[in-house]
Design a protein around this motif. Structure first.
Motif, mmCIF file in Angstrom:
data_model
loop_
_atom_site.group_PDB
_atom_site.id
_atom_site.type_symbol
_atom_site.label_atom_id
_atom_site.label_comp_id
_atom_site.label_asym_id
_atom_site.label_seq_id
_atom_site.Cartn_x
_atom_site.Cartn_y
_atom_site.Cartn_z
ATOM 1 N N SER A 9 0.821 -1.178 -0.233
ATOM 2 C CA SER A 9 0.078 -0.256 -0.159
ATOM 3 C C SER A 9 1.290 1.234 0.321
ATOM 4 C CB SER A 9 -0.869 -0.024 0.504
ATOM 5 O OG SER A 9 -0.197 -0.214 2.283
ATOM 6 N N THR A 133 -5.227 -0.154 -6.906
ATOM 7 C CA THR A 133 -6.184 -0.260 -6.949
ATOM 8 C C THR A 133 -5.951 1.476 -6.218
ATOM 9 O OG1 THR A 133 -6.808 -0.532 -4.175
ATOM 10 C CG2 THR A 133 -8.062 -2.102 -6.203
ATOM 11 N N CYS A 134 -6.497 2.321 -6.939
ATOM 12 C CA CYS A 134 -6.562 4.247 -6.324
ATOM 13 C C CYS A 134 -7.181 4.775 -7.130
ATOM 14 C CB CYS A 134 -5.208 4.369 -7.746
ATOM 15 S SG CYS A 134 -4.182 5.843 -7.132
ATOM 16 N N THR A 157 -3.080 0.519 -3.727
ATOM 17 C CA THR A 157 -2.554 -0.374 -3.262
ATOM 18 C C THR A 157 -2.685 -1.146 -4.654
ATOM 19 O OG1 THR A 157 -4.578 -2.082 -3.590
ATOM 20 C CG2 THR A 157 -4.052 -0.903 -1.729
ATOM 21 N N SER A 265 -9.428 0.788 -2.623
ATOM 22 C CA SER A 265 -7.827 0.310 -1.826
ATOM 23 C C SER A 265 -8.798 -0.256 -0.835
ATOM 24 C CB SER A 265 -7.274 2.255 -1.360
ATOM 25 O OG SER A 265 -6.751 1.594 -3.073
#
Length: 299
Positions: A9, A133-134, A157, A265
């Protein structure tokens, strides 16, 4: 079946203290209902691709590159309005080989499960996927909008996924739900986030609880035998509500304070911070934008 080998992360160092902007808010409310007194936020210079690139560079991923076949990026606030797809830009920035597929997924708080299933469908045995993921909601939050500004934090992440790993826990069961008639409960209008808080809370209390109960019954699982639960971190109040309604002990629930709702995330951050690989089994549930619910069980 797909397994999660590693999760990394990246949370911005830039924070804003909620109490400084909203001085009339009670600190007990922030701690007990929101779960944060400060929130991580992108700076004006940050964007999705660069933040994912920085995350990759600080992560230990070299050993996976030879068998990397897929990059997935889950975001609803992409750079360049999503054209080209941000996973392709990231691929180029990382100077990866050409024999890799790239795919963006426009999903919100339920998005983590969508990425896992996309990778499971795409990969062959012994192949890897980098699943990012963002979703920087700060880019679309209206200044001084109390409904949204005290809830959302920015983060990214990277989950390293592999198909056919016999040693790791695998995604055994999954289910998805969509409530499209309620799509305007969380919506981007004119590049500003709008949310109907009461509608979302009612959805969580009614549909999310029912969906989890139905899933557990349908798959012949037992809450007492599930070692851990990773619920989307919408707020402290929502997580506590689910725990209470489902009669789950607090020790089986994860929550990370002072990051807020990091959208897609949130679940991988919770998993990383609680050392998910040591859990014998676990259930994940994302819910929100769509309105959508996704549930998965790993064992």
């Amino acid at each position: 079946m797909i397994s999660i080998e590693r999760i990394f992360s990246h949370i911005p160092n830039n924070n804003y203290k909620i109490i400084d902007r909203y001085q009339k808010i009670n600190e007990n409310f922030l701690n007990n209902k929101i779960g944060s007194y400060k929130l991580p936020r992108f700076t004006e210079k940050d964007n999705v691709v660069n933040f994912c690139y920085e995350l990759t560079k600080k992560s230990k991923i070299k050993k996976y590159l030879n068998k990397l076949k897929l990059i997935i990026l889950c975001t609803q606030n992409p750079d360049n309005r999503g054209l080209p797809h941000n996973s392709a830009i990231l691929h180029g920035k990382l100077s990866l080989k050409n024999e890799i597929a790239t795919l963006d997924i426009s999903q919100g708080c339920a998005g983590y499960m969508y990425g896992l299933l996309a990778a499971q469908s795409f990969l062959k045995n012994d192949e890897y996927c980098f699943f990012y993921t963002c979703d920087p909601y700060s880019k679309i939050i209206k200044k001084n909008d109390l409904n949204t500004d005290i809830l959302f934090g920015d983060a990214a992440t990277l989950s390293v996924l592999k198909k056919g790993n016999k040693k790791e826990k695998k995604l055994k069961y999954f289910k998805f739900y969509t409530y499209g008639n309620d799509h305007d409960a969380i919506i981007n209008k004119d590049n500003l986030l709008q949310m109907k808080g009461k509608n979302v809370m009612n959805f969580c209390e009614r549909e999310v609880v029912k969906s989890i109960n139905d899933f557990i019954k349908e798959k012949k699982l037992n809450i007492k035998n599930i070692k851990h639960f990773y619920f989307h971190q919408g707020s402290r109040h929502i997580v506590d509500l689910l725990s209470k309604k489902l009669n789950i002990p607090n020790k089986k629930i994860s929550f990370v304070p002072n990051i807020g709702n990091t959208v897609s995330s949130s679940i991988p951050i919770l998993m990383e911070k609680s050392n998910f690989k040591k859990k014998d089994n676990f259930l994940i549930c994302g819910f929100g934008v769509g309105l959508s619910i996704s549930i998965g069980y790993f064992s």
